[in-house]
Design an enzyme around this catalytic site. Structure first.
Site, PDB file in Angstrom:
ATOM      1  CD  GLN A 101      -2.570  -1.274   2.640  1.00 28.84           C
ATOM      2  OE1 GLN A 101      -3.605  -0.640   2.827  1.00 28.84           O
ATOM      3  NE2 GLN A 101      -2.030  -2.041   3.572  1.00 28.84           N
ATOM      4  CG  HIS A 119      -2.685   2.867  -2.598  1.00 26.52           C
ATOM      5  ND1 HIS A 119      -2.530   2.686  -1.243  1.00 26.52           N
ATOM      6  CD2 HIS A 119      -3.919   2.366  -2.896  1.00 26.52           C
ATOM      7  CE1 HIS A 119      -3.605   2.111  -0.738  1.00 26.52           C
ATOM      8  NE2 HIS A 119      -4.457   1.906  -1.729  1.00 26.52           N
ATOM      9  CB  CYS A 127       0.862  13.927 -18.924  1.00 27.99           C
ATOM     10  SG  CYS A 127      -0.137  15.162 -19.806  1.00 27.99           S
ATOM     11  CB  CYS A 177       2.648  17.442 -19.803  1.00 32.60           C
ATOM     12  SG  CYS A 177       3.293  16.159 -20.918  1.00 32.60           S
ATOM     13  CB  CYS A 180       0.693  17.213 -24.489  1.00 35.88           C
ATOM     14  SG  CYS A 180      -0.009  16.771 -22.874  1.00 35.88           S
ATOM     15  CB  SER A 218      -1.296  -2.705   6.846  1.00 41.80           C
ATOM     16  OG  SER A 218      -2.530  -2.145   6.433  1.00 41.80           O
TER      17      SER A 218
END
Length: 279
Positions: A101, A119, A127, A177, A180, A218
């Site tokens: 995790q 995760h 991007c 980015c 782009c 955890s």
């Protein structure tokens, strides 16, 4: 440390086919704080949500300013003895795989190979327009160039950001980015965002095929990790939990151990056949 319980844990692990589910408690000994364990009980930071991030330029400025500071600590963190012990268990052929995790990449840095980052990872940036993924180090170079005189510091949070004031955030320049011009986001799952279904299915398959589920560091207080414990319990797969403090999966566990992760896992590995790899 409860030597009898560690011996029982070693007997479970020695059978092989162990799926590891790791959480933030495994990385606290590397200097990365957690929210719910002993180092995190006083923390009340509000995490960034996906909706706020994409919907507000101000939220993105705050996030990237805080994350730029936090990355100094997260990016320099090194695996601790717990990560190295888990990698050694994999090297000895005792693990079915690792579901983590955590977003710090420390399992891989310790040498583990079959790691599913539930995760995502902070060492990458994606991007939101062209979906190109680039190394975090590249973004950090661009942020430093865009903010040559900006400097700030604050308490580091588990998600890799720092607590900063409005005054500290003001003036921080965000970059987009390079390919782009789209919005850049760390390649991690924010609150309000779903883990990709194929990744979840891969994790379930790993757990379902395991002989034992070993939970490390955890608290299992949210569904994201607890669902794998629930799955293992439904399949009759033995569950062992090593964590500092109680967890949401204790009722389903056949073995629980409240102890520091690094020393416990080093002790565990030393009780198993074979030699501990040079560290």
């Amino acid at each position: 440390m409860d030597s009898v319980t560690v011996t029982r844990l070693a007997e479970l692990v020695a059978g092989g086919g162990v799926a590891v589910l790791s959480g933030a408690g495994l990385s606290t000994e590397s200097g990365i704080p957690d929210y719910r364990g002993p180092t995190g009980r006083a923390r009340r930071a509000e995490p960034m949500t996906y909706q706020r991030f994409v919907g507000s330029a101000e939220a993105r400025q705050r996030y990237w300013a805080r994350s730029h500071v936090g990355w100094r600590q997260i990016g320099q963190a090194r695996p601790n003895s717990g990560h190295r012990a888990v990698a050694e268990l994999e090297r000895r052929g005792l693990l079915a795989g690792i579901v983590t995790q955590n977003v710090d990449g420390l399992h891989q840095a310790a040498g583990a190979r079959r790691v599913i980052e539930l995760h995502g990872g902070l060492d990458r940036v994606v991007c939101l327009s062209c979906r190109e993924r680039t190394p975090r180090a590249e973004l950090e170079r661009r942020l430093r160039a865009a903010n040559p005189v900006w400097d700030a510091g604050g308490q580091i949070n588990p998600d890799g950001d720092a607590v900063l004031t409005d005054e500290q955030v003001a003036g921080f320049k965000v970059v987009d980015c390079a390919a782009c011009g789209g919005l850049l986001k760390p390649d991690v799952v924010f609150f309000g965002e779903n883990v990709p279904r194929p990744r979840v299915d891969e994790c379930f398959a790993m757990v379902a095929g395991a002989r034992t589920l070993l939970v490390l560091g955890s608290s299992l207080t949210v569904k994201s990790g607890l669902r794998f414990v629930t799955k293992a319990a439904a399949l009759g797969i033995p569950i062992a939990i090593v964590n500092q403090g109680p967890t949401g999966g204790d009722a389903d566990a056949s073995l629980t151990l409240d102890a520091p992760l690094g020393p416990t896992l080093t002790d565990l590995t030393g009780r198993l056949p074979g030699r501990l790899a040079a560290q």
